[in-house]
Design a protein around this motif. Structure first.
Motif, PDB file in Angstrom:
ATOM      1  N   SER A  90     -43.115  32.031  42.998  1.00 55.21           N
ATOM      2  CA  SER A  90     -43.504  32.361  44.178  1.00 55.21           C
ATOM      3  C   SER A  90     -43.231  33.718  44.706  1.00 55.21           C
ATOM      4  N   SER A  91     -43.773  34.315  45.693  1.00 54.97           N
ATOM      5  CA  SER A  91     -43.724  35.597  45.854  1.00 54.97           C
ATOM      6  C   SER A  91     -42.382  35.927  46.852  1.00 54.97           C
ATOM      7  N   THR A  92     -42.243  37.203  46.754  1.00 52.17           N
ATOM      8  CA  THR A  92     -41.007  37.908  47.403  1.00 52.17           C
ATOM      9  C   THR A  92     -41.577  38.502  48.613  1.00 52.17           C
ATOM     10  N   GLN A  93     -42.745  38.670  48.660  1.00 55.93           N
ATOM     11  CA  GLN A  93     -43.620  39.293  49.908  1.00 55.93           C
ATOM     12  C   GLN A  93     -44.793  38.738  50.447  1.00 55.93           C
ATOM     13  N   PRO A  94     -45.170  38.912  51.533  1.00 61.43           N
ATOM     14  CA  PRO A  94     -46.423  38.335  52.270  1.00 61.43           C
ATOM     15  C   PRO A  94     -47.499  38.320  51.022  1.00 61.43           C
ATOM     16  N   LEU A  95     -48.250  37.139  51.223  1.00 62.35           N
ATOM     17  CA  LEU A  95     -49.095  36.954  50.053  1.00 62.35           C
ATOM     18  C   LEU A  95     -50.295  38.003  50.377  1.00 62.35           C
ATOM     19  N   GLU A  96     -50.753  38.387  51.446  1.00 60.24           N
ATOM     20  CA  GLU A  96     -51.804  39.248  51.652  1.00 60.24           C
ATOM     21  C   GLU A  96     -51.312  40.638  51.088  1.00 60.24           C
ATOM     22  N   GLU A  97     -50.206  41.029  50.745  1.00 54.18           N
ATOM     23  CA  GLU A  97     -49.688  42.480  50.208  1.00 54.18           C
ATOM     24  C   GLU A  97     -49.943  42.340  48.659  1.00 54.18           C
ATOM     25  N   ILE A  98     -50.235  41.058  48.320  1.00 55.10           N
ATOM     26  CA  ILE A  98     -50.432  41.010  46.705  1.00 55.10           C
ATOM     27  C   ILE A  98     -51.926  41.213  46.311  1.00 55.10           C
ATOM     28  N   ASP A  99     -51.964  42.456  45.568  1.00 53.50           N
ATOM     29  CA  ASP A  99     -53.205  42.781  45.102  1.00 53.50           C
ATOM     30  C   ASP A  99     -53.551  42.597  43.490  1.00 53.50           C
TER      31      ASP A  99
END
Ligand code: HEM
Length: 179
Positions: A147-156
């Motif tokens: 899982s992500s450590t940051q908002p999903l929309e920031e993952i490119d």
């Protein structure tokens, strides 16, 4: 998998149903894991690791589609153009495992899936690479949820250029042991 938790969940459901948690995945499991197989293909398609393949050289004067390509010309096959060709894929520019799934959910081969090149000089490591990708990917998702450590929309998830290849972008993630 961080970017698309619903894709990860579906893979884990498939792994749980077919392999369970008491044994390690094996290459024979691939045929019974169509969704997982489709996701791995879609990752390779969108990652476009070797966009210009390797340089080739014409061995003789060659006529191709009305063009004359003289002997000794260097040729760079643009694998990117097939991996994201608008006429070749249902969704060429989006991450969509459906590009490799038939209506009934079975795995669907695609002629335009050419990340290893084609013909006499096709990558000799293809079998090894495909086996390693499958075993590492399924073993990791059998045991962990990422899982992500940051908002999903920031993952490119688009790859970045590195020399003449492309590589995934780096992100931190949580790896949670599955019970
Ligand atoms: C996901 C992993 C890999 C990808 C996407 C990949 C892709 C490619 C591509 C596109 C080519 C050029 C094919 C052509 O000229 O038409 C190539 C060539 C080659 N690859 Fe791979 N490769 C991968 C893994 C490997 C591995 C694991 C090995 C060795 C164990 C390997 C060894 C080679 C060699 C030796 C060539 C040159 C073959 C020749 O020129 O005849 N590759 N690879």
């Amino acid at each position: 998998m961080q970017k698309y938790p619903h894709v990860q969940e579906r893979i884990q459901r498939e792994i749980d149903d077919v392999i369970g948690s008491s044994r390690c995945p094996s290459v024979q499991d691939r045929q019974n894991l169509p969704y997982t197989d489709a996701v791995i293909h879609e990752i390779q398609r969108t990652m476009d690791l070797a966009p210009t393949s390797l340089p080739h050289k014409m061995m003789r004067d060659t006529e191709f589609k009305g063009y004359c390509i003289p002997k000794d010309t260097m040729v760079l096959p643009l694998l990117s153009s097939v991996l994201s060709g608008p006429k070749l894929w249902k969704n060429p520019h989006t991450f969509d495992p459906g590009n490799f799934l038939a209506e009934d959910g079975s795995f669907k081969k695609a002629d335009a899936f050419l990340p290893f090149g084609l013909g006499k000089r096709v990558c000799p490591g293809e079998g090894l690479a495909r086996m390693a990708l499958f075993l590492f990917f399924t073993s990791l998702l059998q045991r962990f949820t990422f899982s992500s450590t940051q908002p999903l929309e920031e993952i490119d998830i688009s790859p970045e250029c590195s020399s003449f290849g492309k590589v995934p972008r780096s992100y931190h993630c949580y790896a949670t042991l599955r019970s």
